[in-house]
Scaffold this active site. Structure first.
Site, PDB file in Angstrom:
ATOM      1  N   CYS A 149      57.658   3.815  -4.866  1.00  0.00           N
ATOM      2  CA  CYS A 149      58.270   3.613  -6.173  1.00  0.00           C
ATOM      3  C   CYS A 149      57.205   3.014  -7.092  1.00  0.00           C
ATOM      4  O   CYS A 149      56.555   2.025  -6.723  1.00  0.00           O
ATOM      5  CB  CYS A 149      59.464   2.672  -6.060  1.00  0.00           C
ATOM      6  SG  CYS A 149      60.153   2.209  -7.670  1.00  0.00           S
ATOM      7  N   ASP A 204      59.503   5.334  -0.544  1.00  0.00           N
ATOM      8  CA  ASP A 204      60.540   6.348  -0.702  1.00  0.00           C
ATOM      9  C   ASP A 204      60.289   7.419   0.346  1.00  0.00           C
ATOM     10  O   ASP A 204      59.145   7.829   0.566  1.00  0.00           O
ATOM     11  CB  ASP A 204      60.485   6.966  -2.102  1.00  0.00           C
ATOM     12  CG  ASP A 204      60.920   5.992  -3.180  1.00  0.00           C
ATOM     13  OD1 ASP A 204      61.932   5.305  -2.977  1.00  0.00           O
ATOM     14  OD2 ASP A 204      60.251   5.926  -4.225  1.00  0.00           O
ATOM     15  N   GLU A 254      47.093  26.884   3.797  1.00  0.00           N
ATOM     16  CA  GLU A 254      46.803  26.545   5.189  1.00  0.00           C
ATOM     17  C   GLU A 254      47.633  25.313   5.538  1.00  0.00           C
ATOM     18  O   GLU A 254      47.626  24.325   4.806  1.00  0.00           O
ATOM     19  CB  GLU A 254      45.297  26.299   5.346  1.00  0.00           C
ATOM     20  CG  GLU A 254      44.823  26.232   6.778  1.00  0.00           C
ATOM     21  CD  GLU A 254      45.121  24.903   7.413  1.00  0.00           C
ATOM     22  OE1 GLU A 254      45.706  24.910   8.519  1.00  0.00           O
ATOM     23  OE2 GLU A 254      44.789  23.861   6.817  1.00  0.00           O
ATOM     24  N   HIS A 264      60.335  10.303  -8.023  1.00  0.00           N
ATOM     25  CA  HIS A 264      60.627  11.473  -7.190  1.00  0.00           C
ATOM     26  C   HIS A 264      60.413  12.778  -7.956  1.00  0.00           C
ATOM     27  O   HIS A 264      59.810  13.731  -7.442  1.00  0.00           O
ATOM     28  CB  HIS A 264      62.078  11.433  -6.687  1.00  0.00           C
ATOM     29  CG  HIS A 264      62.415  10.202  -5.917  1.00  0.00           C
ATOM     30  ND1 HIS A 264      63.648   9.615  -5.990  1.00  0.00           N
ATOM     31  CD2 HIS A 264      61.704   9.443  -5.064  1.00  0.00           C
ATOM     32  CE1 HIS A 264      63.695   8.558  -5.214  1.00  0.00           C
ATOM     33  NE2 HIS A 264      62.519   8.427  -4.644  1.00  0.00           N
ATOM     34  N   GLU A 265      60.940  12.812  -9.172  1.00  0.00           N
ATOM     35  CA  GLU A 265      60.851  14.028  -9.981  1.00  0.00           C
ATOM     36  C   GLU A 265      59.395  14.421 -10.231  1.00  0.00           C
ATOM     37  O   GLU A 265      59.041  15.604 -10.179  1.00  0.00           O
ATOM     38  CB  GLU A 265      61.566  13.815 -11.328  1.00  0.00           C
ATOM     39  CG  GLU A 265      63.045  13.494 -11.203  1.00  0.00           C
ATOM     40  CD  GLU A 265      63.362  12.010 -10.986  1.00  0.00           C
ATOM     41  OE1 GLU A 265      64.550  11.665 -11.088  1.00  0.00           O
ATOM     42  OE2 GLU A 265      62.447  11.201 -10.720  1.00  0.00           O
TER      43      GLU A 265
END
EC number: 1.7.1.13
Length: 162
Positions: free
Chosen positions: A53, A60, A76, A94-95
């Site tokens: 975060c 997270d 690969e 996160h986004e």
């Protein structure tokens, strides 16, 4: 595979793996797709994704689902693993993580179609599941991307593992 086809791969088979703990897109490597004459999906499930975060520094955790239809290049898998590992000490929302992963892979591979879905474990009672996709402009894959974006989560799965 011929030696010519794998000459640019430096990580696979390397017994001295270096784990980078800070985001590094230069870890990603690709090889030639031998089957450019047909469409097919390549899917990766990455259940051990970790980032931080950017505000609290708390970890997270997520499962990252990556699917793509290659054109000339394929990612690969060991380089993908190490690239995702490089987020371990990276502070971002996160986004942003999911969109950056998607854009980095589009830049590397120039695929026909690509999607990245991050399913993060809850923090504060809320889970966040950002979804990114790309379809090559002015092709049927652009239409596919629009359709999948609008319909990707119509039937949410039962959440029992978070």
């Amino acid at each position: 595979m011929s030696q010519e086809e794998i000459k640019d791969l430096t990580l696979l088979g390397n017994q001295k793996t270096n784990y980078n703990f800070d985001y590094d897109l230069n870890i990603l490597e690709a090889f030639d797709n031998r089957h450019q004459d047909n469409d097919y999906f390549i899917k990766f499930n990455c259940p051990e994704f970790t980032s931080l975060c950017p505000i609290t520094g708390q970890p997270d955790f997520a499962t990252i689902y990556l699917s793509y239809i290659p054109d000339k290049k394929c990612v690969e898998s060991k380089s993908l693993k190490l690239y995702l590992f490089s987020y371990r000490n990276h502070g971002d929302f996160h986004e942003n993580c999911i969109n950056t992963i998607g854009k980095d892979l589009v830049d590397l591979l120039q695929p026909r179609y690509l999607e990245v879905w991050g399913k993060f474990t809850p923090r504060g009672g809320i889970s966040i599941d950002p979804y990114y996709n790309y379809g090559r402009p002015n092709t049927k894959y652009e239409e596919m991307a629009a359709y999948r974006l609008m319909n990707h989560d119509l039937y949410p799965e039962t959440i029992d593992n978070r």
